[in-house]
Design a protein around this motif. Structure first.
Motif, PDB file in Angstrom:
ATOM      1  N   GLN A 100       0.811  -1.218   0.000  1.00 47.08           N
ATOM      2  CA  GLN A 100       0.000   0.000   0.000  1.00 47.08           C
ATOM      3  C   GLN A 100       0.853   1.281   0.000  1.00 47.08           C
ATOM      4  OE1 GLN A 100      -3.807   0.203   0.440  1.00 47.08           O
ATOM      5  NE2 GLN A 100      -3.375  -1.694  -0.643  1.00 47.08           N
ATOM      6  N   SER A 101       2.169   1.135   0.141  1.00 47.80           N
ATOM      7  CA  SER A 101       3.013   2.327   0.303  1.00 47.80           C
ATOM      8  C   SER A 101       4.230   2.342  -0.616  1.00 47.80           C
ATOM      9  CB  SER A 101       3.471   2.439   1.763  1.00 47.80           C
ATOM     10  OG  SER A 101       4.232   1.299   2.143  1.00 47.80           O
ATOM     11  N   GLN A 102       4.165   1.599  -1.725  1.00 45.78           N
ATOM     12  CA  GLN A 102       5.319   1.508  -2.620  1.00 45.78           C
ATOM     13  C   GLN A 102       5.725   2.850  -3.223  1.00 45.78           C
ATOM     14  OE1 GLN A 102       5.369  -1.994  -5.345  1.00 45.78           O
ATOM     15  NE2 GLN A 102       3.444  -2.555  -4.360  1.00 45.78           N
ATOM     16  N   PHE A 175      12.131  -6.369   7.533  1.00 52.00           N
ATOM     17  CA  PHE A 175      12.760  -6.580   6.233  1.00 52.00           C
ATOM     18  C   PHE A 175      11.814  -6.226   5.082  1.00 52.00           C
ATOM     19  CE2 PHE A 175      15.791 -10.205   7.758  1.00 52.00           C
ATOM     20  CZ  PHE A 175      16.575  -9.256   8.406  1.00 52.00           C
ATOM     21  N   HIS A 176      10.521  -6.324   5.306  1.00 51.28           N
ATOM     22  CA  HIS A 176       9.545  -6.210   4.218  1.00 51.28           C
ATOM     23  C   HIS A 176       9.174  -4.777   3.852  1.00 51.28           C
ATOM     24  CE1 HIS A 176       8.828 -10.526   4.001  1.00 51.28           C
ATOM     25  NE2 HIS A 176       8.785 -10.548   5.318  1.00 51.28           N
ATOM     26  N   TYR A 177       9.518  -3.814   4.692  1.00 51.97           N
ATOM     27  CA  TYR A 177       9.075  -2.450   4.430  1.00 51.97           C
ATOM     28  C   TYR A 177       9.945  -1.728   3.397  1.00 51.97           C
ATOM     29  CZ  TYR A 177       6.327  -3.282   8.649  1.00 51.97           C
ATOM     30  OH  TYR A 177       5.464  -3.814   9.574  1.00 51.97           O
ATOM     31  N   LYS A 178      11.177  -2.227   3.176  1.00 54.34           N
ATOM     32  CA  LYS A 178      12.076  -1.668   2.148  1.00 54.34           C
ATOM     33  C   LYS A 178      12.204  -0.152   2.324  1.00 54.34           C
ATOM     34  CE  LYS A 178      10.819  -5.473  -0.914  1.00 54.34           C
ATOM     35  NZ  LYS A 178      10.276  -5.923  -2.207  1.00 54.34           N
ATOM     36  N   HIS A 179      12.782   0.225   3.431  1.00 55.27           N
ATOM     37  CA  HIS A 179      12.817   1.615   3.881  1.00 55.27           C
ATOM     38  C   HIS A 179      13.692   2.525   3.015  1.00 55.27           C
ATOM     39  CE1 HIS A 179      16.200  -0.484   5.916  1.00 55.27           C
ATOM     40  NE2 HIS A 179      16.851   0.618   5.613  1.00 55.27           N
ATOM     41  N   GLN A 211      20.088  -2.890   4.220  1.00 51.82           N
ATOM     42  CA  GLN A 211      19.028  -2.669   3.237  1.00 51.82           C
ATOM     43  C   GLN A 211      18.846  -1.195   2.881  1.00 51.82           C
ATOM     44  OE1 GLN A 211      15.469  -4.447   4.869  1.00 51.82           O
ATOM     45  NE2 GLN A 211      15.860  -6.428   3.913  1.00 51.82           N
ATOM     46  N   THR A 212      19.445  -0.291   3.667  1.00 51.32           N
ATOM     47  CA  THR A 212      19.290   1.139   3.409  1.00 51.32           C
ATOM     48  C   THR A 212      19.864   1.485   2.034  1.00 51.32           C
ATOM     49  OG1 THR A 212      19.574   1.544   5.780  1.00 51.32           O
ATOM     50  CG2 THR A 212      19.703   3.451   4.324  1.00 51.32           C
TER      51      THR A 212
END
Length: 455
Positions: A100-102, A175-179, A211-212
């Motif tokens: 919902q926030s891509q 891990f799934h939010y891909k910040h 992941q940053t």
């Protein structure tokens, strides 16, 4: 109209997401085998309370746009199996938030402790500064109806939990939010049932930092040696921003920030909260909020629910409730209250409620965590221990584990209540700490004792 079904809709965050989707105009249904307050009433008011408890595969139809799977559900859940048979898309909670926030700038607040408080501070400041944003936070905050908001806002601020994603995904949620922007507040062993190896637990935060994105920012508390080490070693190509506690001073039980404009009174206290505040400031800066704007907004922040929450105030004593349960959280909270009111006696009650805290092998991590309190009390329920299939620890074992020879143990809620009600709270603060509720201990008589100026 989008149609989603929630498996385990009654959870604190799950039911808030369900309500947020109703507000968005989606068609929502759900199931659960138990739903407690306030979830039950809130779901009922929205018209989406399941008519009966249990799992009903017939609710799962091929016209659903997706299933949102809660961590409470088992891997052999009948509704989950039916969804897999029909090929219906199954989302974990964090996967759905990302879905919902891509197209938004995603800010994720992580850490073994402090993440709810930091997220709450950021939300408070952004709202006060009229910034449009979405959010996910793990506690109810004053001024916000829900713990989740999903709209067309360009930014989302997410409290990122390192706990497991779902029954079918055993990786950490964050891990799934891909910040785009990440903050890490602290690393201290927690979730002993999931991460029995501390090195493995620490590795999850290192992976999260890595992941940053190169275009992103990693904000980290360099007062925490483990966080500092991991951040400095991180392979991210993004900007790295360290922070530590904001300079402050205490006068007559009130904390004041030391700023270029002079002293600024705030409604929170403790070294850990001054670290949290500085971290929140760094995130707000990254989102375009100036330091002066942050200072204008933060004094009205009163804290998240059950975080150094004041339940009652007497002439010379305060009744606090706090969510602290892990060793690092417990120690930080006890020290904060004692340092804020050094002239007052401190009675602290800790309920051992989680799997980690009730595990004898994990107990040494609590060593010296209650040293700052004048009276140290531990409560545990033998029934809760039995349900977790653990060994019931006795008073001697707990005293050795906490390194507190005078520690008191209660195993019956009524006995604890009687003890607390017979104490004299003149020039005394009472601090109740737990992620549970002391087996539904009625706090009203204790509140009345303080409010009647007996304290």
């Amino acid at each position: 109209m989008k149609k989603y079904h929630f498996i385990a809709i009654g959870g604190a965050v799950m039911h808030n997401l369900a309500l947020a989707l109703v507000q968005k105009g989606y068609q929502v249904s759900g199931s659960d085998d138990e739903i407690y307050e306030p979830s039950r009433t809130r779901l009922e008011k929205a018209g989406i309370l399941p008519p009966a408890y249990g799992w009903f595969p017939e609710k799962i139809t091929s016209d659903l746009d997706g299933i949102i799977l809660g961590m409470h559900a088992r891997i052999d859940n009948p509704e989950l199996i039916r969804a897999q048979e029909l090929g219906v898309q199954v989302y974990s909670f964090p996967e759905f938030i990302y879905n919902q926030s891509q197209n938004k700038k995603r800010v994720v607040i992580a850490g073994s402790h402090g993440k709810t408080s930091i997220t709450s501070m950021i939300l408070h400041v952004l709202k006060d500064q009229n910034v449009d944003f979405d959010y996910l936070v793990g506690a109810q905050i004053e001024g916000f109806d829900l713990m989740v908001r999903l709209s067309d806002a360009p930014v989302i601020v997410i409290e990122g939990d390192e706990y497991l994603t779902s029954p079918i995904d055993r990786t950490p949620k964050f891990f799934h939010y891909k910040h785009d922007i990440a903050l890490v507040s602290g690393i201290a062993w927690d979730h002993f049932n999931v991460f029995p190896d501390f090195e493995d637990y620490k590795a999850q935060f290192s992976k999260f930092m890595d992941q940053t994105l190169k275009t992103g920012e990693l904000i980290y508390c360099d007062a925490d040696e483990l966080v500092k080490e991991a951040a400095e070693k991180s392979l991210t190509g993004g900007k790295k921003t360290p922070y530590h506690a904001h300079p402050a001073e205490i006068k007559d039980g009130i904390t004041y920030l030391q700023t270029d404009l002079g002293l600024l009174e705030i409604g929170i206290f403790g070294e850990h909260n001054l670290q949290n505040l500085q971290g929140a400031m760094e995130v707000c800066r990254a989102l375009g909020v100036s330091t002066s704007e942050f200072y204008r907004s933060i004094p009205s922040f009163k804290g998240a629910a059950k975080r150094q929450e004041i339940l009652a105030t007497g002439k010379s004593g305060i009744l606090f409730r706090d969510f602290a349960h892990a060793p690092s959280k417990l120690k930080a909270t006890v020290n904060a209250v004692k340092n804020q009111f050094p002239e007052r006696k401190l009675v602290a009650v800790q309920e051992l409620h989680t799997y980690s805290s009730l595990n004898k092998d994990f107990l040494p991590n609590y060593a010296n965590s209650m040293d700052a309190t004048d009276v140290a009390v531990v409560y545990l329920n033998p029934h809760a221990v039995a349900l977790k299939k653990l060994e019931l620890m006795d008073e001697a074992t707990l005293r050795e584990g906490f390194k507190r020879p005078d520690l008191m143990l209660f195993t019956e809620s009524q006995a604890l209540k009687e003890y607390l009600l017979t104490q004299n709270y003149t020039k005394t603060n009472l601090l109740l700490m737990s992620s549970g509720n002391y087996d539904n201990l009625d706090l009203e008589p204790l509140k009345a004792k303080f409010n009647s100026n007996e304290a």
